[in-house]
Scaffold this motif. Structure first.
Motif, PDB file in Angstrom:
ATOM      1  N   GLY A 149       0.808  -1.213   0.000  1.00 46.40           N
ATOM      2  CA  GLY A 149       0.000   0.000   0.000  1.00 46.40           C
ATOM      3  C   GLY A 149       0.837   1.255   0.000  1.00 46.40           C
ATOM      4  O   GLY A 149       2.073   1.214  -0.122  1.00 46.40           O
TER       5      GLY A 149
ATOM      6  N   PHE B  26      -3.918   3.706   1.723  1.00 48.90           N
ATOM      7  CA  PHE B  26      -4.653   2.782   0.861  1.00 48.90           C
ATOM      8  C   PHE B  26      -3.803   1.539   0.669  1.00 48.90           C
ATOM      9  O   PHE B  26      -2.622   1.632   0.319  1.00 48.90           O
TER      10      PHE B  26
ATOM     11  N   PRO C 202      -9.145  -4.524  -0.722  1.00 59.15           N
ATOM     12  CA  PRO C 202      -8.711  -3.130  -0.665  1.00 59.15           C
ATOM     13  C   PRO C 202      -9.171  -2.489   0.651  1.00 59.15           C
ATOM     14  O   PRO C 202     -10.246  -2.793   1.157  1.00 59.15           O
TER      15      PRO C 202
ATOM     16  N   LEU D 228      -9.190   1.485   2.379  1.00 58.66           N
ATOM     17  CA  LEU D 228      -8.942   2.922   2.315  1.00 58.66           C
ATOM     18  C   LEU D 228      -9.294   3.512   3.676  1.00 58.66           C
ATOM     19  O   LEU D 228     -10.438   3.413   4.121  1.00 58.66           O
TER      20      LEU D 228
END
Length: 241
Positions: free
Chosen positions: A184, A197, A233, A235
């Motif tokens: 990330g 992220f 993922p 965030l």
């Protein structure tokens, strides 16, 4: 006078940069959007009793899921950190494939997967932008496992049981330890607030074990192995203190 002003400006700039530093002993918390995107495949549903038999062409797929993710990071030094990640347990829906396709939704379950990562951050600790890689492990288990009436009826029909005589079919999903691969980027807005992220890959598989009862007595067991292998993922908004 001009020289003194430049010196003060330089010291202020250095002070501002060091305030952004991620260094030994720092703690960071984060919260944000956590998405699970299974790269799934399954083996056919197989009866293990009273007679071993495979349901030909049967399969299942796992839907995507979103949840709130939370993480806590401790910096061992300016590059190495240990991070714990946990999300509000997401709910996954299982749908029929192949000969089970006409049933539609087969069931649902919540997944618990607390994760511990060792992370290495690139660039200097004072840098605003820092890529990183991580490697760790997670322990995965499931709760609130429910099967739909459609699957219950299909199993009753397969066993030659009238639906009225079918008490229930229950399911359990195996728990397991597995590795987590992570990469990330992080960006620090000021000495405290930042954003990160990352994308993780989890080589995950489980086996669903079903028990069918009629009039309160077990009459059949069946199972199916499922590879989930989610790409995850994450965030997050972060706060360093």
């Amino acid at each position: 006078m001009k020289t003194k002003f430049l010196a003060l400006a330089t010291l202020a700039a250095l002070g501002s940069g060091s305030a952004l530093a991620q260094k030994a002993g720092d703690w960071q918390v984060g919260a944000g959007w956590l998405h699970f995107a299974p790269q799934d495949s399954s083996k056919p549903l197989t009866f293990t009793s009273p007679v071993a038999a495979v349901v030909p062409g049967s399969g299942a797929s796992v839907g995507t899921s979103d949840t709130l993710g939370l993480n806590l990071t401790y910096f061992i030094d300016s590059h190495w950190a240990v991070e714990g990640v946990m999300g509000v347990p997401p709910k996954f829906k299982l749908s029929g494939e192949g000969t089970l396709g006409p049933i539609g939704e087969l069931g649902e379950a919540r997944q618990w997967s607390p994760t511990l990562l060792a992370k290495y951050h690139f660039n200097d600790g004072e840098a605003r932008f820092r890529p990183y890689v991580g490697l760790g492990a997670t322990y995965v288990w499931y709760s609130d496992v429910k099967l739909t009436p459609g699957l219950q009826g299909a199993l009753a029909n397969r066993l030659g049981l009238p639906p009225s005589a079918l008490s229930a079919t229950t399911a359990k999903l195996d728990s397991s330890f597995t590795a987590v691969f992570n990469a990330g980027v992080a960006y620090q807005f000021d000495p405290h607030w930042g954003m990160a992220f990352s994308v993780s890959y989890i080589p995950l598989k489980t086996t669903a074990k079903l028990t069918t009862t009629a009039r309160g007595f077990p009459v059949a067991t069946s199972e199916s192995s499922l590879k989930v292998n989610p790409i995850v993922p994450y965030l997050a908004v972060t706060y360093k203190f």
